[in-house]
Write a protein that holds these residues in place. Structure first.
Motif, PDB file in Angstrom:
ATOM      1  N   SER A  11       5.951   7.836 -12.916  1.00 18.19           N
ATOM      2  CA  SER A  11       4.813   6.920 -13.009  1.00 18.19           C
ATOM      3  C   SER A  11       3.732   7.374 -12.051  1.00 18.19           C
ATOM      4  CB  SER A  11       5.256   5.498 -12.658  1.00 18.19           C
ATOM      5  OG  SER A  11       5.593   5.399 -11.294  1.00 18.19           O
ATOM      6  N   ALA A  12       2.465   7.126 -12.421  1.00 17.50           N
ATOM      7  CA  ALA A  12       1.355   7.500 -11.540  1.00 17.50           C
ATOM      8  C   ALA A  12       1.472   6.780 -10.212  1.00 17.50           C
ATOM      9  CB  ALA A  12       0.028   7.172 -12.219  1.00 17.50           C
ATOM     10  N   GLU A  13       1.907   5.527 -10.269  1.00 15.01           N
ATOM     11  CA  GLU A  13       2.063   4.752  -9.036  1.00 15.01           C
ATOM     12  C   GLU A  13       3.097   5.399  -8.122  1.00 15.01           C
ATOM     13  OE1 GLU A  13       3.255   0.219  -7.604  1.00 15.01           O
ATOM     14  OE2 GLU A  13       3.579   0.851  -9.667  1.00 15.01           O
ATOM     15  N   ALA A  14       4.189   5.891  -8.728  1.00 15.69           N
ATOM     16  CA  ALA A  14       5.237   6.511  -7.921  1.00 15.69           C
ATOM     17  C   ALA A  14       4.755   7.801  -7.278  1.00 15.69           C
ATOM     18  CB  ALA A  14       6.461   6.791  -8.787  1.00 15.69           C
ATOM     19  N   ILE A  15       3.989   8.599  -8.037  1.00  9.65           N
ATOM     20  CA  ILE A  15       3.509   9.871  -7.495  1.00  9.65           C
ATOM     21  C   ILE A  15       2.598   9.626  -6.295  1.00  9.65           C
ATOM     22  CG2 ILE A  15       2.078  11.886  -8.009  1.00  9.65           C
ATOM     23  CD1 ILE A  15       3.223  11.805 -10.851  1.00  9.65           C
ATOM     24  N   LEU A  20       2.079   9.337  -0.270  1.00  5.08           N
ATOM     25  CA  LEU A  20       1.875   8.466   0.882  1.00  5.08           C
ATOM     26  C   LEU A  20       3.099   8.484   1.791  1.00  5.08           C
ATOM     27  CD1 LEU A  20      -0.078   6.419   2.165  1.00  5.08           C
ATOM     28  CD2 LEU A  20       0.967   4.648   0.751  1.00  5.08           C
ATOM     29  N   ASP A  21       4.285   8.417   1.193  1.00  2.89           N
ATOM     30  CA  ASP A  21       5.516   8.404   1.967  1.00  2.89           C
ATOM     31  C   ASP A  21       5.714   9.715   2.729  1.00  2.89           C
ATOM     32  OD1 ASP A  21       7.088   6.174   2.249  1.00  2.89           O
ATOM     33  OD2 ASP A  21       8.766   6.990   1.119  1.00  2.89           O
ATOM     34  N   ILE A  22       5.450  10.829   2.060  1.00  2.87           N
ATOM     35  CA  ILE A  22       5.607  12.136   2.701  1.00  2.87           C
ATOM     36  C   ILE A  22       4.623  12.282   3.863  1.00  2.87           C
ATOM     37  CG2 ILE A  22       5.294  14.623   2.352  1.00  2.87           C
ATOM     38  CD1 ILE A  22       6.416  14.225  -0.481  1.00  2.87           C
ATOM     39  N   LEU A  74     -11.018   0.994   2.132  1.00  6.58           N
ATOM     40  CA  LEU A  74      -9.746   1.409   2.733  1.00  6.58           C
ATOM     41  C   LEU A  74      -9.486   2.872   2.393  1.00  6.58           C
ATOM     42  CD1 LEU A  74      -7.252   0.127   4.274  1.00  6.58           C
ATOM     43  CD2 LEU A  74      -6.177  -0.016   2.026  1.00  6.58           C
ATOM     44  N   THR A  75      -9.328   3.712   3.420  1.00  4.60           N
ATOM     45  CA  THR A  75      -9.142   5.149   3.200  1.00  4.60           C
ATOM     46  C   THR A  75      -7.668   5.504   3.069  1.00  4.60           C
ATOM     47  OG1 THR A  75      -8.972   5.694   5.551  1.00  4.60           O
ATOM     48  CG2 THR A  75     -11.198   5.590   4.590  1.00  4.60           C
ATOM     49  N   PHE A  76      -7.421   6.727   2.573  1.00  2.00           N
ATOM     50  CA  PHE A  76      -6.033   7.198   2.469  1.00  2.00           C
ATOM     51  C   PHE A  76      -5.411   7.302   3.854  1.00  2.00           C
ATOM     52  CE2 PHE A  76      -2.689  10.414   1.824  1.00  2.00           C
ATOM     53  CZ  PHE A  76      -2.011   9.834   0.761  1.00  2.00           C
ATOM     54  N   TYR A  82      -0.877   2.606   7.967  1.00  2.16           N
ATOM     55  CA  TYR A  82      -0.231   1.323   7.679  1.00  2.16           C
ATOM     56  C   TYR A  82       1.239   1.563   7.296  1.00  2.16           C
ATOM     57  CZ  TYR A  82       0.360  -3.411   5.868  1.00  2.16           C
ATOM     58  OH  TYR A  82       0.783  -4.692   5.662  1.00  2.16           O
ATOM     59  N   ARG A  83       1.500   2.616   6.516  1.00  3.48           N
ATOM     60  CA  ARG A  83       2.869   2.947   6.138  1.00  3.48           C
ATOM     61  C   ARG A  83       3.676   3.368   7.362  1.00  3.48           C
ATOM     62  NH1 ARG A  83       5.156   4.367   1.252  1.00  3.48           N
ATOM     63  NH2 ARG A  83       3.627   2.854   0.510  1.00  3.48           N
ATOM     64  N   VAL A  84       3.045   4.093   8.286  1.00  8.97           N
ATOM     65  CA  VAL A  84       3.708   4.478   9.532  1.00  8.97           C
ATOM     66  C   VAL A  84       4.130   3.235  10.312  1.00  8.97           C
ATOM     67  CG1 VAL A  84       3.327   5.512  11.813  1.00  8.97           C
ATOM     68  CG2 VAL A  84       2.629   6.748   9.746  1.00  8.97           C
TER      69      VAL A  84
END
Length: 410
Positions: A11-15, A20-22, A74-76, A82-84
């Protein structure tokens, strides 16, 4: 083709989640922090602000506004920070969000992420080539799994991906069920890593596969062995490469050795001077089983093997498995006239010679390196060196057994 299949199952959302996770995981490593390290902190916000050098509450407000449909800019980079923060402070936040980001974690854990541009395939070590094969198998499985956000239905998705992988390999890949079993071991390594590290309960059972009828092993007949001996040791017109290949064949024949074992031999662990007692080589290098670590008495062609061993080790180390397998196969077929023989047939030939010449299974297993042996040299003694080995009555017994195994060639 596999990449297209992967995209179709993703899914595009997953990619975007994977990217983001990496990025967040890499950010954590640069900070020198591990996921979950601030879970019990009494001043989480201050600690995070100090680490990311930004106000996490401001980013949180931007996230809330974006969720409400407001264009906040909101930037990448904000998303990564935020994920960190979530990974640092939430009990479940340390878990990768997608299958691909989890795979990235696994590959880094195993040390299998390399820059392929730095080495040509023929310059890779055997270990690197084997690792690349493992990664290739996992990536093939990922094509069926796709990249998705890890959710409650992941067990069913993974189970179906395993089944589709097996079907594709057997039907389209035309490989045997035994090969699929071996390949699944690498895929299960990835799945078990997820289960152990992140408390998932992903399925790792092998689905029902068609029954496997193994190919009949083809040993070299005694007449072919005699032809091989006479050509290697009797001909005076051998080229340097033929002498080297002859030495390799004699090693494979006398100890059920494989090319990968020969190239791991250490010259200091080989005693091949007939005038100084028993002659043998010692296999102590890395192998799939401890049983493969052993002593192999050399009762035939000691002088040739002594002269050619160093060059053989270098040649085997500097050529790919397919290249040296082809050269050995061609050499063996040209001498015997049998176009079905390969170098691995000599390992089966050793075993047949043991049975034909009435040598006990224990001696066969000890010299040939098959599991299930009840006798043989201890790993401590194998690693001790020549001094300890030469004083062992077991070596003398093995040498006598080897003379019996190859009596038709002596």
């Amino acid at each position: 083709k596999l990449h297209c299949l992967f995209l179709s199952n993703s899914s595009a959302e997953a990619i975007s989640e994977t990217e983001l996770d990496i990025m967040a995981t890499d950010y954590l490593r640069k900070l020198g922090k591990s996921a979950g390290s601030l879970v019990n902190s009494s001043s989480k916000t201050d600690d995070i602000n100090q680490l990311i050098q930004e106000d996490i509450n401001s980013i949180h407000q931007l996230k809330k506004a974006k969720a409400d449909g407001v264009n906040t800019g909101l930037t990448f980079s904000d998303e990564v920070k935020y994920r960190v923060a979530k990974k640092l402070t939430e009990v479940a936040g340390y878990k990768p969000r997608t299958y691909q980001s989890l795979l990235n974690e696994y590959l880094k854990y195993k040390g299998w992420i390399t820059d392929k541009r730095t080495k040509r395939s023929n310059k890779l070590t055997e270990l690197e080539r084997n690792n690349n094969k493992t990664v290739k198998r996992i990536n093939r499985f990922m094509a069926f799994l796709g990249d998705g956000i890890i959710a409650k239905d992941s067990n069913s998705i993974i189970k179906l991906a395993i089944r589709n992988y097996c079907n594709d390999r057997i039907i389209k890949g035309e490989v045997t069920p035994a090969t699929v079993h071996r390949e699944l071991a690498d895929i299960k390594g990835y799945l078990n890593f997820a289960n152990n590290e992140f408390d998932y309960t992903w399925p790792t059972k092998t689905p029902a596969l068609p029954p496997h009828i193994p190919k009949q092993k083809l040993p070299v007949k005694q007449s072919g062995q005699i032809l091989l001996r006479d050509y290697i040791l009797g001909s005076k017109e051998l080229t340097p490469k033929q002498r080297m290949l002859g030495a390799i064949c004699l090693l494979e024949l006398q100890g059920g050795m494989m090319a990968s074992e020969i190239k791991r031999l250490e010259l200091g662990n080989c005693k091949l001077d007939k005038d100084k007692g028993l002659t043998y080589v010692i296999i102590t290098g890395a192998s799939k089983t401890k049983a493969r670590k052993r002593i192999v008495p050399i009762v035939l062609g000691q002088d040739l093997i002594k002269n050619e061993l160093e060059g053989a080790i270098k040649w085997l180390s500097n050529t790919t498995t397919s290249s040296h397998s082809f050269a050995i196969k061609t050499f063996l077929q040209n001498i015997t006239g049998n176009k079905n023989y390969t170098g691995h047939c000599l390992r089966h030939t050793f075993r047949v010679n043991c049975y034909t010449n009435n040598v006990s299974v224990d001696y066969a297993c000890s010299i040939g390196g098959w599991s299930g042996r009840e006798m043989g040299l201890s790993e401590h003694l194998l690693n001790y060196g020549n001094a300890g080995i030469e004083d062992s009555d077991m070596v003398s017994s093995l040498y006598q057994a080897s003379e019996q195994i190859h009596k038709h060639l002596l």
